[in-house]
Design an enzyme around this catalytic site. Structure first.
Site, mmCIF file in Angstrom:
data_model
loop_
_atom_site.group_PDB
_atom_site.id
_atom_site.type_symbol
_atom_site.label_atom_id
_atom_site.label_comp_id
_atom_site.label_asym_id
_atom_site.label_seq_id
_atom_site.Cartn_x
_atom_site.Cartn_y
_atom_site.Cartn_z
ATOM 1 N N LYS A 50 0.846 -1.203 0.000
ATOM 2 C CA LYS A 50 0.000 0.000 0.000
ATOM 3 C C LYS A 50 0.883 1.255 0.000
ATOM 4 O O LYS A 50 0.591 2.219 -0.707
ATOM 5 C CB LYS A 50 -0.933 -0.017 1.220
ATOM 6 C CG LYS A 50 -2.028 -1.072 1.102
ATOM 7 C CD LYS A 50 -2.717 -1.372 2.427
ATOM 8 C CE LYS A 50 -3.648 -2.558 2.298
ATOM 9 N NZ LYS A 50 -4.148 -3.061 3.595
ATOM 10 N N GLN A 94 -3.770 -1.670 9.977
ATOM 11 C CA GLN A 94 -3.704 -2.987 9.334
ATOM 12 C C GLN A 94 -4.323 -4.045 10.243
ATOM 13 O O GLN A 94 -4.005 -4.146 11.416
ATOM 14 C CB GLN A 94 -2.243 -3.331 8.983
ATOM 15 C CG GLN A 94 -2.079 -4.632 8.212
ATOM 16 C CD GLN A 94 -2.779 -4.652 6.864
ATOM 17 O OE1 GLN A 94 -2.746 -3.686 6.121
ATOM 18 N NE2 GLN A 94 -3.435 -5.758 6.544
ATOM 19 N N ASP A 117 -10.474 3.566 4.895
ATOM 20 C CA ASP A 117 -10.598 2.121 4.690
ATOM 21 C C ASP A 117 -11.998 1.626 5.070
ATOM 22 O O ASP A 117 -12.276 0.418 4.990
ATOM 23 C CB ASP A 117 -9.523 1.422 5.542
ATOM 24 C CG ASP A 117 -9.171 0.040 5.029
ATOM 25 O OD1 ASP A 117 -9.414 -0.228 3.837
ATOM 26 O OD2 ASP A 117 -8.664 -0.778 5.816
#
Ligand code: NAP
Length: 275
Positions: A50, A94, A117
């Site tokens: 990413k 994450q 996200d």
């Protein structure tokens, strides 16, 4: 028809490059902060991928790495600091985090305007209502692929196999908001194949290699395989499904690359909204 995620992703990124250049004119550089807790190698690889995708597009990537013993309190403090940092436009924690951490509390600490996200409870609810700025990236990618290829959603019967909070549930809501008739299957569903056989659109979000069989697919159905299992294997048995589907995403090169582009898109849009 093969639904080419690399091509869709490239077109999204080409457009984003122009938006990044326009922001630069205003003295703003989009910035995504990634938080990695612990030393899980797969998670470290995802974060690195990413970060590299950000760099290639001129988006700044701020990496925060925390030890595996980090407490919930410590992680919340780090997230709060990023919430208050005006140079940071998006925050990505994450997943999964080590088991001592209250993951839901950590996700929900992310400010909604930086939740690129789509992991917060508020973001999930906004997505259910149909007005989220930043839905979860994989569901957003699935919709982007359908739209790119102008595959109709309204009135179609969509069967989503999987109901996780980051994938199955939000993609079901998005399809419902686009006027599909949606059936959600999960691990307690009896005879999953009976449902898949009736689907015009199949979304595979199970996490089990080759779970969805070719003979389950109605002739002419559209198949979107979000699965990504060891050995680059999707959740759909590709050859069999491809024979009956009118359109299908391959693995790799389908939903995956578009998911990363969605994260970049959300980060750039968050930067635009901050100006
Ligand atoms: P997850 O949290 O493990 O959820 C899997 C879902 O599948 C659960 O809802 C589970 O049902 C359901 N399921 C499990 N066994 C089943 C069965 N036998 N029949 C019907 N449903 C069953 O996984 P996830 O995070 O949603 O990910 C799903 C897949 O997508 C994985 O392969 C993952 O690697 C991939 N993924 C890809 C991307 C990408 O960028 N391409 C991003 C995220 C995830 P229950 O709820 O009843 O347990």
């Amino acid at each position: 028809m093969i639904l080419d995620g690399n091509d869709v992703s490239k077109r999204i990124k080409d457009k984003l490059a122009l938006q990044v250049a326009a922001l630069e004119q205003k003295g703003v550089r989009p910035c995504l902060a990634t938080i990695l807790v612990g030393d899980d190698p797969a998670s470290a690889t995802y974060v690195r991928m990413k970060g590299n995708a950000c760099k290639r597009l001129g988006i700044e990537s701020k990496k925060i790495e925390l030890p595996k013993e980090t407490t919930t309190k410590e992680l919340l403090a780090v997230i709060r600091e990023l919430n208050n940092d005006s140079s940071v436009h998006g925050i990505l924690l994450q997943h999964p985090v080590p088991s001592q951490i209250d993951e839901r509390a950590a996700f929900d600490e992310i400010a909604i305007e930086k939740d690129v996200d789509g992991v917060t409870t508020l973001g999930f609810a906004q997505n259910a209502f149909g007005f989220a700025h930043y839905p979860s990236c994989t569901p957003a990618a699935i919709l982007a692929i359908l739209d790119h290829y102008q595959l109709p959603i309204e009135g179609k019967h969509a069967v989503v196999v999987g109901r996780s909070p980051i994938l199955g549930k939000p993609v079901s809501q998005m399809l419902l908001n686009r006027n599909a008739t949606v059936t959600i299957c999960h691990s307690r569903t009896e005879n999953v194949s009976d449902f898949v056989e009736k689907a015009d659109i199949v979304v595979a979000a199970v996490g089990k290699p080759n779970f969805i069989q070719g003979e389950w697919i109605k002739s002419g159905a559209v198949v979107l395989d979000a699965g990504y299992n060891k050995g680059n294997i999707g959740d759909c048995e590709y050859d069999g499904c491809a024979q009956r589907a009118s359109a299908i995403t391959p693995v790799p090169g389908g939903v995956g690359p578009v998911t990363i582009s969605m994260l970049l898109k959300h980060t750039v849009e968050a930067a635009e909204r901050s100006v």
